[in-house]
Design a protein around this motif. Structure first.
Motif, PDB file in Angstrom:
ATOM      1  N   ARG A 124       9.180 -10.490   1.195  1.00 42.57           N
ATOM      2  CA  ARG A 124       9.006  -9.939  -0.153  1.00 42.57           C
ATOM      3  C   ARG A 124       9.936 -10.633  -1.147  1.00 42.57           C
ATOM      4  O   ARG A 124       9.567 -10.855  -2.305  1.00 42.57           O
ATOM      5  CB  ARG A 124       9.247  -8.421  -0.142  1.00 42.57           C
ATOM      6  N   ALA A 179       1.410  -4.616   4.950  1.00 47.25           N
ATOM      7  CA  ALA A 179       2.795  -5.022   4.716  1.00 47.25           C
ATOM      8  C   ALA A 179       3.669  -4.712   5.923  1.00 47.25           C
ATOM      9  O   ALA A 179       4.506  -5.535   6.330  1.00 47.25           O
ATOM     10  CB  ALA A 179       3.336  -4.316   3.473  1.00 47.25           C
ATOM     11  N   TRP A 212       6.080  -3.095  -0.817  1.00 43.79           N
ATOM     12  CA  TRP A 212       5.173  -4.226  -1.023  1.00 43.79           C
ATOM     13  C   TRP A 212       4.061  -3.920  -2.027  1.00 43.79           C
ATOM     14  O   TRP A 212       3.879  -4.679  -2.990  1.00 43.79           O
ATOM     15  CB  TRP A 212       4.571  -4.666   0.311  1.00 43.79           C
TER      16      TRP A 212
END
Length: 213
Positions: A148, A18, A185
């Motif tokens: 996200r 992430a 994440w």
């Protein structure tokens, strides 16, 4: 113990993935010269916690959305995020007030003021019956948050999203917000998966919605 080690390893690897993915996206982000028109501009509140009101980050997102609205990119705006405490208004309501003060008609703004997280931003925004989730939408937030946010809104059923950064310039910058994305994440994915399973099992939303905060 082996299972615990595997879970720990997966979480750590997910966090690194992430962080690297978000960092690359920030570094490579290039603002589009011609943003297509959409049904609505969805503006996510910045990291204000649960205190309400506007901070500099949220104000920047609102300003970017107002510019898009004034440029005719959409006829509707959606302000989403947070609740207020004490004498501070809910974040989304403060965002609405700022937009109205800048000349956006009040009737052009939808307000979602109950969410405490990106997943809740997406899920509660999807509740608006006047929004067609298959229609084009412009998603406004900061570069570190766009990936996200986009994934969360797609999880909630939105299928045609255009990412627009409130901070289009700057390249890769290490910040506390970016580092937090590495943590958020994996949590986002795990919570979304659990919520999806609950919904598939017809579990009432009020039974699990607080775990998406």
């Amino acid at each position: 113990m082996r299972l615990i080690r595997w879970i720990f390893a997966i979480v750590v690897l997910s966090g690194w993935a992430a962080l690297i993915g978000t960092s690359l996206y920030m570094a490579m982000y290039s603002p589009k010269e011609d943003i297509a028109e959409a049904d609505a501009i969805i503006v996510l509140a910045g990291n204000t916690g649960k205190d309400g009101g506007l901070n500099a980050e949220t104000q920047l997102r609102v300003d970017r959305a107002i510019a898009l609205f004034e440029d005719g990119k959409a006829e509707q705006m959606v302000m989403t995020g947070g609740t207020g405490t004490g004498d501070r208004p809910p974040v989304a309501e403060a965002m609405r007030d700022a937009a109205i003060a800048a000349g956006v008609p009040a009737e052009a703004i939808l307000v979602e003021n109950a969410s405490f997280s990106t997943l809740q931003n997406a899920l509660f925004t999807a509740d608006f019956e006047t929004l067609d989730k298959a229609a084009p939408m412009i998603l406004v937030t900061h570069r570190y948050h766009l990936l996200r946010a986009n994934a969360s809104f797609r999880w909630a059923g939105f299928t045609n999203l255009t990412n627009v950064a409130a901070d289009p310039e700057g390249g890769f910058v290490i910040s506390e917000a970016l580092l937090w994305e590495a943590v958020k994440w994996p949590l986002n994915i795990a919570r979304a998966a659990a919520a999806s399973a609950a919904m598939a099992g017809n579990v009432p939303r009020e039974s699990f919605i607080k775990y998406l905060e």
